[in-house]
Design an enzyme around this catalytic site. Structure first.
Site, short mmCIF file in Angstrom:
data_model
loop_
_atom_site.label_atom_id
_atom_site.label_comp_id
_atom_site.label_asym_id
_atom_site.label_seq_id
_atom_site.Cartn_x
_atom_site.Cartn_y
_atom_site.Cartn_z
N HIS A 55 100.32 22.81 56.77
CA HIS A 55 99.95 22.39 58.10
C HIS A 55 99.75 23.70 59.00
O HIS A 55 98.77 24.01 59.59
CB HIS A 55 101.15 21.70 58.74
CG HIS A 55 101.66 20.34 58.10
ND1 HIS A 55 100.87 19.08 58.45
CD2 HIS A 55 102.39 20.20 57.09
CE1 HIS A 55 101.19 18.26 57.64
NE2 HIS A 55 102.34 18.77 56.97
N ARG A 89 90.53 28.53 55.55
CA ARG A 89 90.71 30.07 56.23
C ARG A 89 89.21 30.83 56.28
O ARG A 89 88.39 30.39 55.28
CB ARG A 89 91.80 30.87 55.58
CG ARG A 89 93.40 30.45 55.57
CD ARG A 89 94.03 30.92 54.50
NE ARG A 89 93.88 30.12 53.39
CZ ARG A 89 94.88 30.45 52.44
NH1 ARG A 89 95.76 31.36 52.42
NH2 ARG A 89 94.73 29.74 51.07
#
Length: 329
Positions: free
Chosen positions: A17, A140
């Site tokens: 998360h 990312r």
């Protein structure tokens, strides 16, 4: 513009998360937003000093405390399984500009301005805008800029998530060593808070196995991976983006839907570990190792799996979400 992100991380919750919300924060900051995590003080050890902490006031629950903070923001992102449909409804009443991140679609109906799920799911009309499917997988920034170097990879990447909650890395390693899998081809990646990390590192050192821990950029290791053994959280989408054929070890219930959708596509396999006793887990480790050795020699399957995986996730999901929501404002 002010953005608050409500998410926690721990050994039990995992790091997924927080990792994907950090990617979203990076994308929103690039658009000029001021962003901050709001974290329950019970999980402070997995937080950052600049986070806002709640739940420390006597007699005041963290969810109630967060409502007043939410009112003061321009946008709230909620990535938290402990929030029920009723909790989300109450939060929405305090902040209409609410983005809810979801995986399981098992909380019933709740309202939200935006709903994000990297799987194909149907939500109620209480959700104004649904951002669903793998094009919204949140990765990312390193994955956004990744380019295939076309080298033939030779490593087996073993990565069981940020915390390895079921401590599977060591038994998997031991089973592969016992089966004479070539240790020179093994690369172990440990999360910064992985269970039994010291024992895993000792095993790697004793057997001349490459290992790394707590990397911020995992793309170089994934580039070198011919196959992977991995937990099936957010890493699933990272491995798909990098085109790595994978055998997933399911270590949490919230990974069920993603595996149900991805395994039939043909680029990965899975075994479930979270719903069985420890002795059964060890038996399934043996099955996992046997399946790996079979697929390791199936070059045609690997080539097809790579093509399928890469077609699913392009690494631009966080940027796509941030730009979509920013255009609303």
């Amino acid at each position: 513009m002010k953005l608050l992100v409500r998410a926690d991380a721990s050994v039990e919750i995992g790091m997924g998360h927080r990792v994907r919300c950090q990617a979203l924060i990076h994308a929103f900051q690039a658009l000029g937003w001021q962003c901050q995590f709001v974290v329950d003080c019970r999980y402070k050890v997995f937080s950052a000093p600049e986070d806002c902490f709640i739940g420390g006031q006597p007699g005041k629950a963290s969810k109630v405390e967060f409502l007043s903070l939410a009112k003061q923001a321009d946008l709230v992102i909620l990535d938290h399984y402990d929030y029920s449909a009723d909790d989300i409804t109450q939060l929405y009443q305090h902040q209409k500009n609410l983005l809810v991140l979801d995986d399981m679609n098992d909380r019933g109906e709740f309202p939200a301005k935006w709903l994000l799920n990297p799987l194909q799911q149907e939500y109620s009309k209480l959700v104004e805008f649904s951002l669903t499917g793998s094009r919204y997988a949140i990765l990312r920034p390193a994955f956004q800029h990744h380019q295939d170097n076309h080298k033939v990879p030779e490593q087996l990447l073993i990565t069981l998530g940020g915390t390895d909650p079921l401590a599977l890395t060591l038994p998997i390693l031991n089973t592969l060593l016992a089966s004479n899998f070539p240790r020179k081809n093994i690369q172990v990646l440990l999360g910064a808070n992985a269970k039994d990390a010291d024992q895993v590192i000792t095993c790697c050192q004793d057997n001349s196995i490459a290992f790394a821990q707590g990397l911020t950029d995992v793309t170089p290791l994934m580039e070198q991976a011919r196959m992977a053994i991995s937990a099936a959280g957010g890493t699933l989408f990272e491995l798909a983006c990098m085109g790595v054929p994978t055998i997933f070890a399911q270590v949490a219930d919230n990974q069920t839907r993603s595996l149900e959708q991805h395994v039939p596509l043909g680029w990965c396999r899975s075994l479930r570990f979270d719903n069985v006793a420890e002795d059964i887990r060890l038996q399934r480790v043996e099955l996992l190792a046997a399946e790996l050795k079979r697929l390791w020699l199936d070059i045609e399957w690997q080539q097809n799996a790579r093509k399928i995986a890469r077609s699913l996730v392009d690494g631009n999901g966080a940027k796509r979400v941030a730009e979509t929501i920013n255009s609303y404002f």
